[in-house]
Design a protein around this motif. Sequence first.
Motif, mmCIF file in Angstrom:
data_model
loop_
_atom_site.group_PDB
_atom_site.id
_atom_site.type_symbol
_atom_site.label_atom_id
_atom_site.label_comp_id
_atom_site.label_asym_id
_atom_site.label_seq_id
_atom_site.Cartn_x
_atom_site.Cartn_y
_atom_site.Cartn_z
ATOM 1 N N GLU A 122 -14.118 30.215 78.651
ATOM 2 C CA GLU A 122 -12.963 29.797 77.847
ATOM 3 C C GLU A 122 -12.146 28.741 78.591
ATOM 4 O O GLU A 122 -11.781 27.698 78.027
ATOM 5 N N GLY A 123 -11.899 29.006 79.875
ATOM 6 C CA GLY A 123 -11.126 28.056 80.682
ATOM 7 C C GLY A 123 -11.818 26.704 80.769
ATOM 8 O O GLY A 123 -11.177 25.644 80.694
ATOM 9 N N THR A 124 -13.132 26.735 80.901
ATOM 10 C CA THR A 124 -13.899 25.490 81.017
ATOM 11 C C THR A 124 -13.844 24.685 79.725
ATOM 12 O O THR A 124 -13.625 23.469 79.748
ATOM 13 N N ILE A 125 -14.003 25.353 78.603
ATOM 14 C CA ILE A 125 -13.976 24.645 77.305
ATOM 15 C C ILE A 125 -12.593 24.007 77.091
ATOM 16 O O ILE A 125 -12.492 22.835 76.707
ATOM 17 N N VAL A 126 -11.546 24.781 77.351
ATOM 18 C CA VAL A 126 -10.182 24.260 77.173
ATOM 19 C C VAL A 126 -9.975 23.042 78.075
ATOM 20 O O VAL A 126 -9.458 22.003 77.639
ATOM 21 N N ALA A 127 -10.426 23.150 79.324
ATOM 22 C CA ALA A 127 -10.231 22.037 80.272
ATOM 23 C C ALA A 127 -11.011 20.792 79.838
ATOM 24 O O ALA A 127 -10.517 19.663 79.970
ATOM 25 N N ILE A 128 -12.218 20.982 79.311
ATOM 26 C CA ILE A 128 -13.019 19.821 78.867
ATOM 27 C C ILE A 128 -12.329 19.140 77.675
ATOM 28 O O ILE A 128 -12.232 17.907 77.618
ATOM 29 N N ILE A 129 -11.836 19.935 76.752
ATOM 30 C CA ILE A 129 -11.163 19.346 75.575
ATOM 31 C C ILE A 129 -9.874 18.623 76.004
ATOM 32 O O ILE A 129 -9.581 17.520 75.534
ATOM 33 N N GLU A 130 -9.139 19.241 76.931
ATOM 34 C CA GLU A 130 -7.917 18.575 77.436
ATOM 35 C C GLU A 130 -8.259 17.231 78.071
ATOM 36 O O GLU A 130 -7.572 16.243 77.880
ATOM 37 N N ARG A 131 -9.359 17.219 78.814
ATOM 38 C CA ARG A 131 -9.716 16.013 79.562
ATOM 39 C C ARG A 131 -10.286 14.907 78.657
ATOM 40 O O ARG A 131 -9.937 13.743 78.774
ATOM 41 N N PHE A 132 -11.199 15.284 77.736
ATOM 42 C CA PHE A 132 -11.931 14.259 76.964
ATOM 43 C C PHE A 132 -11.534 14.197 75.485
ATOM 44 O O PHE A 132 -12.026 13.355 74.750
ATOM 45 N N GLY A 133 -10.674 15.125 75.057
ATOM 46 C CA GLY A 133 -10.153 15.052 73.694
ATOM 47 C C GLY A 133 -11.014 15.730 72.652
ATOM 48 O O GLY A 133 -10.544 16.045 71.564
ATOM 49 N N ARG A 134 -12.298 15.957 72.962
ATOM 50 C CA ARG A 134 -13.169 16.590 71.956
ATOM 51 C C ARG A 134 -14.495 17.011 72.588
ATOM 52 O O ARG A 134 -14.825 16.591 73.700
ATOM 53 N N ILE A 135 -15.225 17.835 71.847
ATOM 54 C CA ILE A 135 -16.626 18.147 72.198
ATOM 55 C C ILE A 135 -17.442 17.897 70.933
ATOM 56 O O ILE A 135 -17.218 18.529 69.906
ATOM 57 N N ASP A 136 -18.375 16.931 71.007
ATOM 58 C CA ASP A 136 -19.210 16.630 69.843
ATOM 59 C C ASP A 136 -20.470 17.478 69.819
ATOM 60 O O ASP A 136 -21.012 17.757 68.751
#
Length: 245
Positions: free
Chosen positions: A59-73
């Motif tokens: 969960e922490g990793t997904i949140v951090a990736i979205i914060e950093r890159f704005g989205r996950i395609d």
Amino acid sequence: MKLKDKVIVLTGGSGLIGRALIDKIRQEGALCVNVDLATETNEEFTEVKCDVTDPLAIEGTIVAIIERFGRIDGLVNNAYPRTPDWGNRFEDVTYESWVRNMDMQLNSTFVFCQCVLSYMKGRSSGNIVNIASMYGVVAPDFTVYDGTGLTSPVAYSAIKGGLIHFTKYLASYFGPHGIRVNAVSPGGVFDSQHSIFVSNYERKVPLRRMAVPADMAGPVAFLLSDEASYITGQNLIVDGGWTIV
Ligand SMILES: NC(=O)c1ccc[n+]([C@@H]2O[C@H](COP(=O)([O-])OP(=O)(O)OC[C@H]3O[C@@H](n4cnc5c(N)ncnc54)[C@H](O)[C@@H]3O)[C@@H](O)[C@H]2O)c1
């Protein structure tokens, strides 16, 4: 550049197949984040150290990736956590080992998908590729292990068979939200296995060779791309013809 400007998260990208998948996804123009226990988190956040068997860490990793890159395609579930006794023959598999491997491999994929899909649903777009196996489709032919002392673990068939059907469930459930979910099922990939096993395997498989990691890269990139925009719930078997004979 079929994945130009997409943000793709891939688990287990430091391993045998994962490295080839990451190379291909990056060549096709995507920003690819490798989430793996065997890597170190870097400044660019393209490498993220994370234990995929730990729901809170996911969960922490997904949140951090979205914060950093704005989205996950796109998400590729490729990590391969397993217990040290993985590979025991059926009679020697303890109940604890069976349960633990189910948890580490299948349940971790559920958590990853649930986290990412709740986010993709909000955007009404995205897609997932789960790396299963031809042994989730057909039973192992145990004769290829003759004379090697090796076998195919019983939990593997249950996990990969379950993963393929889990993929179909997600495709049906999230189709109305514009989200695609597919599986890729590799055949055996050459990794300096016992030479008797390799020759038994090559004799049986129609293309007469084991796979190399790069054989999986094109199919995964295709399913992640818009070229596969009307493909969902499928299991693309990349096995040199093993399952057709
Ligand atoms: N190699 C084959 O012949 C083959 C055949 C069919 C399917 N597959 C599937 O392909 C996928 C990749 O297999 P591989 O052969 O590249 O495996 P591998 O062991 O080479 O790589 C697996 C990766 O997963 C990572 N990993 C393990 N535990 C983890 C954890 N708890 N958290 C985060 N990362 C973790 C490892 O560090 C490694 O980088 C697996 O799902 C496997 O079942 C492999």
